[in-house]
Design a protein around this motif. Structure first.
Motif, PDB file in Angstrom:
ATOM      1  N   ALA A   1       0.830  -1.208   0.000  1.00 31.03           N
ATOM      2  CA  ALA A   1       0.000   0.000   0.000  1.00 31.03           C
ATOM      3  C   ALA A   1       0.863   1.257   0.000  1.00 31.03           C
ATOM      4  O   ALA A   1       0.486   2.282  -0.589  1.00 31.03           O
ATOM      5  N   ARG A   2       2.018   1.187   0.645  1.00 27.92           N
ATOM      6  CA  ARG A   2       2.943   2.340   0.644  1.00 27.92           C
ATOM      7  C   ARG A   2       3.374   2.677  -0.776  1.00 27.92           C
ATOM      8  O   ARG A   2       3.451   3.862  -1.143  1.00 27.92           O
ATOM      9  N   THR A   3       3.624   1.685  -1.591  1.00 27.00           N
ATOM     10  CA  THR A   3       4.022   1.963  -2.974  1.00 27.00           C
ATOM     11  C   THR A   3       2.880   2.613  -3.747  1.00 27.00           C
ATOM     12  O   THR A   3       3.112   3.454  -4.622  1.00 27.00           O
ATOM     13  N   LEU A   4       1.642   2.221  -3.443  1.00 30.12           N
ATOM     14  CA  LEU A   4       0.485   2.813  -4.112  1.00 30.12           C
ATOM     15  C   LEU A   4       0.286   4.258  -3.694  1.00 30.12           C
ATOM     16  O   LEU A   4       0.017   5.133  -4.527  1.00 30.12           O
ATOM     17  N   ILE A   5       0.433   4.528  -2.407  1.00 25.09           N
ATOM     18  CA  ILE A   5       0.330   5.915  -1.919  1.00 25.09           C
ATOM     19  C   ILE A   5       1.419   6.780  -2.530  1.00 25.09           C
ATOM     20  O   ILE A   5       1.181   7.890  -3.000  1.00 25.09           O
ATOM     21  N   ASP A   6       2.638   6.249  -2.545  1.00 18.12           N
ATOM     22  CA  ASP A   6       3.767   7.023  -3.062  1.00 18.12           C
ATOM     23  C   ASP A   6       3.659   7.289  -4.558  1.00 18.12           C
ATOM     24  O   ASP A   6       4.280   8.220  -5.069  1.00 18.12           O
ATOM     25  N   SER A   7       2.855   6.487  -5.261  1.00 15.64           N
ATOM     26  CA  SER A   7       2.699   6.691  -6.702  1.00 15.64           C
ATOM     27  C   SER A   7       1.922   7.954  -7.035  1.00 15.64           C
ATOM     28  O   SER A   7       1.995   8.448  -8.160  1.00 15.64           O
ATOM     29  N   GLY A   8       1.161   8.474  -6.060  1.00 14.84           N
ATOM     30  CA  GLY A   8       0.353   9.658  -6.300  1.00 14.84           C
ATOM     31  C   GLY A   8      -0.898   9.392  -7.110  1.00 14.84           C
ATOM     32  O   GLY A   8      -1.639  10.325  -7.449  1.00 14.84           O
ATOM     33  N   ARG A   9      -1.182   8.131  -7.416  1.00 17.11           N
ATOM     34  CA  ARG A   9      -2.337   7.775  -8.229  1.00 17.11           C
ATOM     35  C   ARG A   9      -3.628   7.851  -7.409  1.00 17.11           C
ATOM     36  O   ARG A   9      -3.602   7.893  -6.174  1.00 17.11           O
ATOM     37  N   GLU A  10      -4.748   7.829  -8.122  1.00 19.38           N
ATOM     38  CA  GLU A  10      -6.050   7.695  -7.475  1.00 19.38           C
ATOM     39  C   GLU A  10      -6.314   6.207  -7.278  1.00 19.38           C
ATOM     40  O   GLU A  10      -6.457   5.461  -8.247  1.00 19.38           O
ATOM     41  N   VAL A  11      -6.346   5.781  -6.005  1.00 19.61           N
ATOM     42  CA  VAL A  11      -6.380   4.357  -5.670  1.00 19.61           C
ATOM     43  C   VAL A  11      -7.494   4.090  -4.667  1.00 19.61           C
ATOM     44  O   VAL A  11      -7.750   4.896  -3.768  1.00 19.61           O
ATOM     45  N   VAL A  12      -8.129   2.929  -4.808  1.00 19.48           N
ATOM     46  CA  VAL A  12      -9.098   2.434  -3.836  1.00 19.48           C
ATOM     47  C   VAL A  12      -8.661   1.054  -3.375  1.00 19.48           C
ATOM     48  O   VAL A  12      -8.423   0.162  -4.202  1.00 19.48           O
ATOM     49  N   LEU A  13      -8.545   0.877  -2.056  1.00 23.99           N
ATOM     50  CA  LEU A  13      -8.390  -0.440  -1.458  1.00 23.99           C
ATOM     51  C   LEU A  13      -9.757  -0.815  -0.895  1.00 23.99           C
ATOM     52  O   LEU A  13     -10.236  -0.184   0.051  1.00 23.99           O
ATOM     53  N   ALA A  14     -10.398  -1.821  -1.480  1.00 24.96           N
ATOM     54  CA  ALA A  14     -11.772  -2.153  -1.119  1.00 24.96           C
ATOM     55  C   ALA A  14     -11.866  -3.596  -0.688  1.00 24.96           C
ATOM     56  O   ALA A  14     -11.338  -4.487  -1.365  1.00 24.96           O
ATOM     57  N   GLY A  15     -12.535  -3.838   0.431  1.00 24.20           N
ATOM     58  CA  GLY A  15     -12.697  -5.231   0.787  1.00 24.20           C
ATOM     59  C   GLY A  15     -13.032  -5.490   2.236  1.00 24.20           C
ATOM     60  O   GLY A  15     -13.357  -4.581   3.009  1.00 24.20           O
ATOM     61  N   ASP A  16     -12.919  -6.775   2.579  1.00 27.15           N
ATOM     62  CA  ASP A  16     -13.125  -7.270   3.930  1.00 27.15           C
ATOM     63  C   ASP A  16     -11.752  -7.352   4.582  1.00 27.15           C
ATOM     64  O   ASP A  16     -10.959  -8.237   4.262  1.00 27.15           O
ATOM     65  N   PHE A  17     -11.498  -6.435   5.521  1.00 27.57           N
ATOM     66  CA  PHE A  17     -10.181  -6.336   6.145  1.00 27.57           C
ATOM     67  C   PHE A  17     -10.101  -7.154   7.437  1.00 27.57           C
ATOM     68  O   PHE A  17      -9.049  -7.197   8.069  1.00 27.57           O
ATOM     69  N   ASN A  18     -11.205  -7.768   7.848  1.00 27.11           N
ATOM     70  CA  ASN A  18     -11.211  -8.595   9.056  1.00 27.11           C
ATOM     71  C   ASN A  18     -10.549  -7.892  10.239  1.00 27.11           C
ATOM     72  O   ASN A  18      -9.729  -8.486  10.958  1.00 27.11           O
TER      73      ASN A  18
END
Length: 255
Positions: free
Chosen positions: A132-149
């Motif tokens: 997730a850190r790599t996704l944040i650092d990319s500056g892109r528009e990102v959604v992490l969606a799901g069941d995180f338990n």
């Protein structure tokens, strides 16, 4: 744009419910968890007839995630988290959809704890945090969606004391979730409903009738996307239908 997440608890057995919900809610994107079917038996044709293209990461009888897109198939980017080549569980799928990077996430439950299942849960969470850190650092528009338990706070469950030994409430689980959010991810439900009791999971029909629920299903938005958040909600009526999943769909609308 409407994006939803739905732990279907078996896509074959819940297919009528899923198709009904897709027709009613009409999400542009739907992330599914616990599809519990192999790649060859995923109901792609039925979903296509309903107007949804799909990518999926299946596993027979267990786990499994998928991403559906209205009007065309998503473009798969990654299946599985980096960091452990021996991990064969189908729990993570990432795709490009309508100009966004979207991941369907099914974090391990971790029960019973303590024990190897809980250790696996925490190790998997660490791998998610790292990716997730790599996704944040990319500056892109990102959604992490799901069941995180994970139940992040006592306000996210009807009675924390009764479930205090469960893996989803353990301090280590909550701390990992907190470190994920600290990267800058925005919990869409809490962003717009900071004090409301919101539940997305009920262990059985009796618990649903008395609203004894948990909040464990999330849409986490990158900072670049969070400014576009307009609405969010839970389609809790789905939990009360015939042969439902034990989770209800959660959705957001973006400007």
């Amino acid at each position: 744009m409407k994006i939803a997440t739905f732990n279907v608890n078996g896509v074959a057995g819940r297919l009528p419910r899923l198709l009904e919900w897709l027709a009613e809610a009409q999400p542009d994107v739907a992330c599914l968890q616990e599809i519990k079917t192999g790649d060859a038996t995923f109901p792609a044709q039925a979903l296509e007839e309903a107007g949804y293209g799909a990518v999926w990461h299946g596993q027979r009888r267990h786990h499994g995630v998928a991403i559906l897109a209205h009007g065309g198939a998503p473009t798969e980017v990654r299946r599985g988290l980096p960091g452990d080549e021996a991990d064969l569980h189908a729990r993570y799928l990432e795709a490009e959809v309508h100009g966004l990077r979207i991941a369907s996430v099914y974090l391990p439950n971790g029960n019973p704890q303590p024990g190897p299942k809980f250790d696996y849960k925490l190790a998997w969470f660490e791998r998610l945090i790292a990716h997730a850190r790599t996704l944040i650092d990319s500056g892109r528009e990102v959604v992490l969606a799901g069941d995180f338990n994970v139940v992040p706070t006592d306000a996210d469950i009807y009675n924390a004391w009764l479930w205090r030994f469960d893996a989803v409430l353990q301090p280590q689980t909550r701390a990992a979730h907190g470190r994920l959010l600290a990267q800058g991810w925005v919990d869409a439900t809490r962003q717009l409903h900071p004090h409301e009791r919101v539940y997305t999971f009920w262990v059985d029909a009796a618990a649903f009738r008395r609203n004894a629920g948990f909040r464990m299903d999330f849409l986490l938005l990158s900072p670049a996307l969070a400014a576009r958040l307009a609405r969010t909600g839970v389609d809790r009526a789905q939990r009360g239908k015939e042969k439902p999943s034990d989770h209800a769909p959660v959705w957001i609308e973006l400007r």
